[in-house]
Design an enzyme around this catalytic site. Structure first.
Site, PDB file in Angstrom:
ATOM      1  N   ASP A 143       0.842  -1.186   0.000  1.00  0.00           N
ATOM      2  CA  ASP A 143       0.000   0.000   0.000  1.00  0.00           C
ATOM      3  C   ASP A 143       0.881   1.242   0.000  1.00  0.00           C
ATOM      4  OD1 ASP A 143      -2.052  -1.773   0.165  1.00  0.00           O
ATOM      5  OD2 ASP A 143      -2.691  -1.230   2.188  1.00  0.00           O
ATOM      6  N   ASP A 187     -15.111  -3.746  -1.486  1.00  0.00           N
ATOM      7  CA  ASP A 187     -14.735  -3.593  -0.086  1.00  0.00           C
ATOM      8  C   ASP A 187     -16.019  -3.492   0.725  1.00  0.00           C
ATOM      9  OD1 ASP A 187     -12.123  -3.368  -1.076  1.00  0.00           O
ATOM     10  OD2 ASP A 187     -12.316  -1.193  -1.261  1.00  0.00           O
TER      11      ASP A 187
END
Length: 245
Positions: A12, A134
């Site tokens: 990330d 998500d």
């Protein structure tokens, strides 16, 4: 990208650095040493069959922020395939990432548009386009997990598959970064709803978690993305890959 159940390390990016968020919260970030390129090479050397990169700044801002860094990471690990996403709100954003060498570009917020629009995107980009779903408590979250919608994750997965999307990246945001194990029922429910490949994400902390996912025997569960467990060294990538079978 390769078929078969496997473990995919996550990288990330925020502010040009490698970070991990706790439950996707921007104020719950841990910064890890090493440049993004170095981290990508590290996981490739450890045996990763693929890498998963998220442009967190892009996800929060709604426009890509790390395309050049991602391009350098992809070049550093060739021929290991890289999938990436974060803030891809236009066709141009998706194409730029693919032109940078990504094997797959992942859209999230944009996937909540009309079924016709999703079908157009699937037709245009083919298997190089994935949909990231998500969800918290089964409901889809968007805009970097800052908004929870009234859309059921399984319903969106079903619609995406029907539109021609071939790969879904499913993240259970409540378990992400918590190192307490995946939400197995949620993964199973989503896999049974979608007639396409599913890659799960969230909660893996040990080889046993990967082994249990593999033992669900869901034909379309293609792998699991692991981040914090690798960075906090609660498990090694070789251990997790062995558990994947």
């Amino acid at each position: 990208m390769k078929s078969g159940f496997t473990v995919i390390p996550a990288i990330d990016l925020r502010g040009g650095q490698c970070v991990r968020l706790r439950q996707g919260l921007a104020d719950q970030a841990t910064i890890y040493a090493g440049s993004p390129e170095h981290m990508a090479r590290h996981w490739a050397a450890q045996g990763a069959a693929a890498l998963h990169i998220v442009d967190l700044d892009g996800a929060f801002a709604g426009r890509p922020a790390h395309t050049d860094i991602i391009r350098a990471m992809i070049a550093a690990v060739q021929p290991v395939p890289v999938e990436a996403g974060g803030g891809l709100r236009t066709d141009e954003d998706v194409q730029n990432l693919l032109d940078a060498g990504a094997a797959r570009a992942i859209i999230g917020t944009r996937a909540l548009g009309s079924p016709a629009e999703l079908r157009r995107l699937a037709d245009k980009f083919g298997p190089r386009l994935a949909v990231g779903i998500d969800a918290r408590n089964g409901m889809v979250q968007v805009r970097g997990w800052t908004e929870t919608t009234a859309t059921d994750a399984a319903d969106l997965a079903r619609s995406a598959a029907e539109a021609g999307i071939q790969t879904i990246i499913y993240t259970d945001t409540a378990t992400d970064g918590m190192l307490q194990g995946p939400n197995y029922p949620a993964v199973e429910r989503l896999c049974r709803a979608a007639a396409c490949r599913v890659i799960a994400s969230g909660g893996v902390a040990a080889a046993e978690h990967v082994r249990r996912l593999a033992q669900l025997q869901l034909p379309n569960l293609a792998g699991v993305i692991v981040g914090k467990a690798l960075y906090e060294q609660t498990a090694t990538l070789p251990e997790l890959l062995a558990a994947a079978g």
